[in-house]
Design a protein around this motif. Structure first.
Motif, PDB file in Angstrom:
ATOM      1  N   PRO A 113      -2.751  17.259  54.402  1.00  0.00           N
ATOM      2  CA  PRO A 113      -2.501  15.906  54.142  1.00  0.00           C
ATOM      3  C   PRO A 113      -3.010  14.694  55.207  1.00  0.00           C
ATOM      4  CG  PRO A 113      -0.433  16.829  53.456  1.00  0.00           C
ATOM      5  CD  PRO A 113      -1.376  18.373  54.078  1.00  0.00           C
ATOM      6  N   VAL A 114      -3.441  13.784  54.672  1.00  0.00           N
ATOM      7  CA  VAL A 114      -3.993  12.920  55.591  1.00  0.00           C
ATOM      8  C   VAL A 114      -2.671  11.772  55.933  1.00  0.00           C
ATOM      9  CG1 VAL A 114      -5.470  10.961  56.295  1.00  0.00           C
ATOM     10  CG2 VAL A 114      -6.167  13.718  55.702  1.00  0.00           C
ATOM     11  N   ILE A 115      -2.561  10.870  57.308  1.00  0.00           N
ATOM     12  CA  ILE A 115      -1.843   9.792  57.119  1.00  0.00           C
ATOM     13  C   ILE A 115      -3.002   8.251  57.466  1.00  0.00           C
ATOM     14  CG2 ILE A 115       0.168   8.049  58.422  1.00  0.00           C
ATOM     15  CD1 ILE A 115       1.806  10.316  58.888  1.00  0.00           C
TER      16      ILE A 115
ATOM     17  N   ALA B  41       2.631  -2.301  52.593  1.00  0.00           N
ATOM     18  CA  ALA B  41       3.556  -1.430  53.282  1.00  0.00           C
ATOM     19  C   ALA B  41       4.965  -2.643  54.446  1.00  0.00           C
ATOM     20  CB  ALA B  41       3.278  -0.802  54.223  1.00  0.00           C
TER      21      ALA B  41
ATOM     22  N   LYS C 204       1.484   5.446  50.266  1.00  0.00           N
ATOM     23  CA  LYS C 204       2.765   5.411  49.756  1.00  0.00           C
ATOM     24  C   LYS C 204       2.937   6.137  50.131  1.00  0.00           C
ATOM     25  CE  LYS C 204       1.833   2.213  46.118  1.00  0.00           C
ATOM     26  NZ  LYS C 204       2.097   1.574  44.563  1.00  0.00           N
ATOM     27  N   PHE C 205       2.853   7.628  50.260  1.00  0.00           N
ATOM     28  CA  PHE C 205       3.055   8.772  50.416  1.00  0.00           C
ATOM     29  C   PHE C 205       3.812   9.315  51.303  1.00  0.00           C
ATOM     30  CE2 PHE C 205       2.844  13.255  49.170  1.00  0.00           C
ATOM     31  CZ  PHE C 205       3.381  13.436  47.768  1.00  0.00           C
ATOM     32  N   HIS C 206       4.910   9.609  51.859  1.00  0.00           N
ATOM     33  CA  HIS C 206       5.462  10.752  53.290  1.00  0.00           C
ATOM     34  C   HIS C 206       5.578   9.068  53.745  1.00  0.00           C
ATOM     35  CE1 HIS C 206       6.523  13.163  56.062  1.00  0.00           C
ATOM     36  NE2 HIS C 206       5.720  12.399  56.517  1.00  0.00           N
TER      37      HIS C 206
ATOM     38  N   ARG D  18       4.728   5.420  55.288  1.00  0.00           N
ATOM     39  CA  ARG D  18       4.718   4.255  54.747  1.00  0.00           C
ATOM     40  C   ARG D  18       4.782   3.161  55.887  1.00  0.00           C
ATOM     41  NH1 ARG D  18       5.540   0.522  49.053  1.00  0.00           N
ATOM     42  NH2 ARG D  18       3.579  -0.720  49.166  1.00  0.00           N
TER      43      ARG D  18
ATOM     44  N   ILE E  10       7.314   4.853  43.831  1.00  0.00           N
ATOM     45  CA  ILE E  10       5.920   5.479  44.605  1.00  0.00           C
ATOM     46  C   ILE E  10       4.788   4.072  43.404  1.00  0.00           C
ATOM     47  CG2 ILE E  10       3.922   6.853  44.498  1.00  0.00           C
ATOM     48  CD1 ILE E  10       5.102   8.002  46.242  1.00  0.00           C
TER      49      ILE E  10
ATOM     50  N   PRO F 235      -2.613  12.318  46.442  1.00  0.00           N
ATOM     51  CA  PRO F 235      -1.570  13.625  47.111  1.00  0.00           C
ATOM     52  C   PRO F 235      -1.399  14.438  45.722  1.00  0.00           C
ATOM     53  CG  PRO F 235      -1.514  11.805  47.918  1.00  0.00           C
ATOM     54  CD  PRO F 235      -1.890  11.386  46.827  1.00  0.00           C
TER      55      PRO F 235
ATOM     56  N   PHE G 293       5.599  17.502  53.522  1.00  0.00           N
ATOM     57  CA  PHE G 293       5.081  16.558  53.087  1.00  0.00           C
ATOM     58  C   PHE G 293       5.982  15.380  51.835  1.00  0.00           C
ATOM     59  CE2 PHE G 293       1.604  13.245  53.710  1.00  0.00           C
ATOM     60  CZ  PHE G 293       1.491  13.253  54.551  1.00  0.00           C
ATOM     61  N   HIS G 294       6.005  14.595  52.450  1.00  0.00           N
ATOM     62  CA  HIS G 294       6.909  13.740  51.474  1.00  0.00           C
ATOM     63  C   HIS G 294       8.167  13.978  50.388  1.00  0.00           C
ATOM     64  CE1 HIS G 294       7.234  10.263  49.317  1.00  0.00           C
ATOM     65  NE2 HIS G 294       7.928  10.610  48.003  1.00  0.00           N
TER      66      HIS G 294
ATOM     67  N   SER H 132       9.077   5.610  47.765  1.00  0.00           N
ATOM     68  CA  SER H 132       8.331   5.677  49.009  1.00  0.00           C
ATOM     69  C   SER H 132       9.362   4.583  49.046  1.00  0.00           C
ATOM     70  CB  SER H 132       6.990   5.062  48.442  1.00  0.00           C
ATOM     71  OG  SER H 132       6.539   4.051  50.156  1.00  0.00           O
ATOM     72  N   LEU H 133       9.375   3.869  50.987  1.00  0.00           N
ATOM     73  CA  LEU H 133      10.071   3.034  51.478  1.00  0.00           C
ATOM     74  C   LEU H 133       8.488   2.176  51.664  1.00  0.00           C
ATOM     75  CD1 LEU H 133      12.781   5.429  53.457  1.00  0.00           C
ATOM     76  CD2 LEU H 133      13.178   3.712  51.371  1.00  0.00           C
ATOM     77  N   LYS H 134       9.342   1.179  52.497  1.00  0.00           N
ATOM     78  CA  LYS H 134       8.331  -0.231  52.531  1.00  0.00           C
ATOM     79  C   LYS H 134       9.533  -1.064  53.388  1.00  0.00           C
ATOM     80  CE  LYS H 134       8.586  -3.766  49.387  1.00  0.00           C
ATOM     81  NZ  LYS H 134       7.892  -4.585  48.319  1.00  0.00           N
ATOM     82  N   TYR H 135       9.193  -1.624  54.497  1.00  0.00           N
ATOM     83  CA  TYR H 135       9.501  -2.338  55.618  1.00  0.00           C
ATOM     84  C   TYR H 135       9.458  -3.092  55.078  1.00  0.00           C
ATOM     85  CZ  TYR H 135       9.022   1.465  59.017  1.00  0.00           C
ATOM     86  OH  TYR H 135       9.920   2.302  60.076  1.00  0.00           O
TER      87      TYR H 135
END
Lengths: 426, 426
Positions: free
Chosen positions: A224-226, A371, A399-401, A403, B120, B224, B400-401, B413-416
Motif C-alpha cells: 500500500p502507498v499513502i 480530506a 480515502k483508504f487508511h 486521509r 468510502i 486497494p 492497512f485500513h 473513512s475519516l475526513k478532517y
C-alpha cells in the motif's frame, strides 16, 4: 553499484527493519521519549559537523547548475536544525498512543472485545530535496513505534547520511535498535524499485515529492502507498456571508504563500454576493499581482477593478493546481452548484466554505468529498502542525487508511483484543 | 459477451455506482433503515420465487457434477433467507455512524479540528458460491452509505440476480438510487479484470473466496484490496493456566467446526504444563478423530494416549491452514517462545493465550502481531457477529485500513473537519 548488490542491500535493509520493528513495537513510551530527546540534543550539538556535510551537497548542487531557490531548500542552517530539534521535543512531549485500548465492550457470549492501537510495522519513505525530512520521518517513526527505511534524494545524500547517523546514535543511546531507522546509503535508482516491492518486509510506502514520482511509485508498488497527489483547493464564498471576513480569508488562502499544496487555487462565489465581494477581492489580488482566470460573469464584474490581470478560464483551469499567483474564479448559483463543482474538479485535498448560514455549512461539511473540509477558515490551515498532530509525514489525498495530514496515528493500525474467562463458541 | 461490450458494461456500472455513491453518502439514517427493513420484508415475501430461481443454479450445479456439500452451499432455504432478513433488521437497528464527528479540539490558532466519519464511496465485491453473501454485502453497503458493485460466482448467477433485484426494489422504495447496489449481470471472467482496474469509479475491492482468487486479485488490482488470506490460528496453553478451562477452550477452538478460518490449526503448550495438559486434550482429540502432528517432545507424551492418531510435524505443518480434523502440536519453553513462534508462522489472523498470569497475558496481547489477539477465549469467536459489528463483509489479515472482522466501520473513512470564525494563517 550493480543490480545484484543493490538487491542484496535492500533485502538486508528490509530484514533488519523487520527485526527492529518487533523491538520498536514493544518499546516503552519512556524509551521512545529518551531517544527523541537525545536526537534533539545531538542535532543541537552537531550543527557545525552537519554543516560541513551539508556543504558537500550544496557545492555539488551549485556545480550542477541548480537554481538558487532549489539550493536553498537543501540548506541545513542553524535555524532549520533548531526547528528539527524542537520538532523532536514536541513529539517527545506528546502522549504515547501505542497500546491504547478502545471501545472494550462485553458481548452476549461474555467475551469483552476492544481494539488496541499498534504500530504498522515498517514503512518506506521516498522523498526529494529537503534533508530535514529525514529527521521528521525518523522522529515520527520512533514515536509511533515503527521501523522505517528512508530514501532521500541523491542531491542531499551527504546531509542525509550525517543526519541518519545521529538518529541511529540516539536510538542506541536509548537502548533501541539502530536498524529502526535506516537510510538507503546508495543513490542507485534501482533501490527505489526494490524498496516498493518487498511486501515481506515493508508494510507501506510513503512518497513525498512531485506528482510524477508519486504516480510512478503508486503504479509500481507491491505494497500500500499513502499518496499525496495534487492540491487543487477551493474556497467557496457563500450567500449569505460576512463579506469583510470572506475577503480576509480568501486573500490569505490564496496569497499567504503560493507554493503549498493547501493554497486555494479556485474561488467560487455565490451569485448573490458576487457584485459586492468580487470587486473587493479583485482589488486585493490585483495589488498582489495575482492573475484571475474567470468565467464570463466573473470577468464582467472584474473588468471594473483597476489594474486587475484577468483572462477567461478554460475547462483545464478548473482542474489546475497552479502553485503560483494565479486563481480561477467562478460564479455559482449557490451551495448546491459549489458542492457539485468541487466534487467534480477538486483533487480532494482541502475545501472551505465562507458562510453565515448553518444549513449551508453543514451540507458543505458532509457532502464535499475531500480530506479536509472547512467552515470560515483559510485552506492554508490544512497541515499536521495546525491540526495538532505534532508533525506530519505527509498529506493523504486517498480515502483508504489515512486521509488528510498523516501524523503518528496514521502510522498505526488497530488490532482486536478479546478478553475472556474461558468462553467457548456454541 | 465480447471484450468491448464487457468493458462498456463495466464502465457503465462504474459510473452509475459513482453517481449513486454521492446520493448514498448524504442519505439520512432513517432512509437507510427504511431500505433495510423493506429488504427484509421482500426477502420473506419472496421465498417461493427466490427458490424457483435458486433451483436453476442447483440443477446446473448437479448437472455439472458438483459435490453435494458444494451444492448445499448454494441453497436458498427458507432458513437461509430468514437469516438474511434478520441480518438486515439487525443492521437497521444499529446506530448510524455516518456523519459522526470525533475529537473536535480547538488549536492555538483558534480553529477547531475534528474528524467526520464518511463512506468510502464505491466498493467492488468478488465472491464465490453462497448467494446469501449478496444480501450481506448489499445490506452492509446500504448501512454504511456506500455504493457497491457485486460480482458473485457464475454457479449462483440466477439466485444472485433474483436477490439483487429485490435489493434494488427496496432501495427505490426508500427513495434511494437503485444503482447503489448493482450485480454484474454477466458471468464473463473479463468483468473481474475490469472491476479491479477502475480507480476512477471503485475505491476498494473486497474479494472473498479461496487463497488463489485473493492472491490473483491483489496482484492485479489497481485499487486497494481488503484481503483475507489464510487463517493459521494458534492457541497457546501457558504455564500457569487453569488446565480444565484450557482443555475446554482448546477443544472448542479446534473441533467446534473444522472449516472456518478462525479454527485453531496449531496448539502450543508450555513445557511446565505439557505432561498434565497434553494427555487430556490428546484424549479429547483422539475421541473426535483429530490427527495430531507433533514435535518429538509432544509425540513422546501423546504416545501414551489410547487411540491417538499422531505423526511427526514437518516444518510445513507449522505454517499450514488445515481446515480439517488435523492439528499441529508443539511444546515451547514459555510465553517468549510462543510469541516468537506465532509471529514467525502465523497468518496474522487470530491467536489466543490460555493463562492465569497477568504479565503473560499483557505481553501476548501487545506483542503478537495478529488481527485478533485473545486471552482465555476460543479463537472461533473471531468474527463480526461475535464482535458486535452487526455483520461482516470479510476478515482482513492486512494491517492497512481495516484489520480483523470488517463491518460498517471498515467501509468508512475519516475526513478532517475544521470550524473557524474567519481565522487566517500567519
Amino acid at each position: 553499484m550493480n543490480a545484484t548488490s543493490t538487491s542484496e542491500l535492500m533485502n538486508t535493509l528490509g530484514s533488519q527493519a523487520k527485526a527492529a520493528s518487533a523491538l520498536m513495537a514493544k518499546a516503552g513510551a519512556a524509551t521512545k521519549v529518551k531517544a527523541l530527546r537525545e536526537l534533539a540534543r545531538l542535532l543541537r550539538e552537531n550543527v557545525a559537523p552537519l554543516q560541513v556535510e551539508n556543504a558537500k551537497d550544496l557545492e555539488r548542487a551549485r556545480a550542477a547548475g541548480l537554481a538558487e531557490p532549489m539550493v536553498d531548500r537543501l540548506k541545513l542552517t542553524p535555524k532549520v536544525l533548531e526547528t528539527c530539534a524542537e520538532g523532536c521535543e514536541q513529539l517527545a512531549a506528546m502522549p504515547d498512543i501505542i497500546g491504547e485500548i478502545m471501545g472494550m465492550k462485553q458481548q452476549p457470549s461474555g467475551i469483552r472485545v476492544g481494539q488496541m492501537r499498534v504500530p504498522i510495522g515498517v514503512f518506506g519513505m521516498i522523498y526529494e530535496s529537503r534533508p530535514n525530512v529525514t529527521i521528521e520521518a525518523a522522529s515520527l517513526s520512533i514515536k509511533s513505534g515503527n521501523a522505517c527505511i528512508l530514501r532521500g534524494g541523491s542531491e542531499a545524500i551527504d546531509s542525509n547520511r550525517a543526519l541518519a547517523a545521529l538518529v541511529q546514535q540516539a536510538l542506541v543511546a536509548a537502548g533501541l535498535p539502530a536498524d529502526a531507522v535506516q537510510l538507503v546509503p546508495t543513490t542507485d535508482r534501482a533501490a527505489v524499485g526494490q524498496l516498493i516491492a518487498m511486501p515481506q518486509y515493508v508494510d507501506v510506502i510513503i512518497p513525498r515529492g512531485g506528482k510524477g514520482l508519486i504516480e510512478r511509485i503508486s503504479a509500481e508498488a507491491k505494497v500500500p502507498v499513502i499518496k499525496h497527489l495534487d492540491g487543487n483547493c477551493h474556497t467557496y464564498v457563500d450567500d449569505p456571508c460576512d463579506i469583510a471576513m470572506a475577503v480576509k480569508v480568501a486573500d490569505n488562502a490564496k496569497t499567504q504563500k503560493y507554493s503549498p499544496c493547501n493554497a486555494t487555487e479556485s474561488l467560487l462565489v455565490a451569485r448573490g454576493v458576487a457584485s459586492e465581494f468580487l470587486p473587493k477581492i479583485g482589488a486585493v489580488y490585483a495589488a498582489k499581482g495575482v492573475e484571475m482566470r474567470g468565467c464570463p460573469e466573473a470577468l464582467a464584474i472584474l473588468a471594473d477593478v483597476p489594474g486587475a490581470s484577468t483572462r477567461p478560464a478554460t475547462e483545464q483551469d478548473w482542474a489546475e493546481e497552479y502553485l503560483a499567483p494565479v486563481v480561477s474564479v467562478k460564479i455559482v448559483d449557490g451551495v448546491d452548484e459549489a458542492i457539485a463543482h468541487i466534487n467534480r474538479y477538486s483533487s480532494h485535498h482541502t475545501e472551505a466554505i465562507l458562510t453565515t448560514d448553518h444549513i449551508h455549512a453543514q451540507r458543505f461539511l458532509r457532502e464535499v468529498d475531500s480530506a479536509s473540509v472547512m467552515v470560515n477558515a483559510s485552506t492554508r490551515f490544512a497541515d499536521g502542525f495546525e491540526y495538532g498532530l505534532g508533525a506530519e509525514i505527509g498529506i493523504s489525498t486517498d480515502k483508504f487508511h489515512a486521509r488528510g495530514p498523516v501524523g503518528v496515528e496514521g502510522l498505526t493500525s488497530l488490532k482486536y483484543v478479546v478478553l475472556g474467562e474461558g468462553e467457548i463458541r456454541t
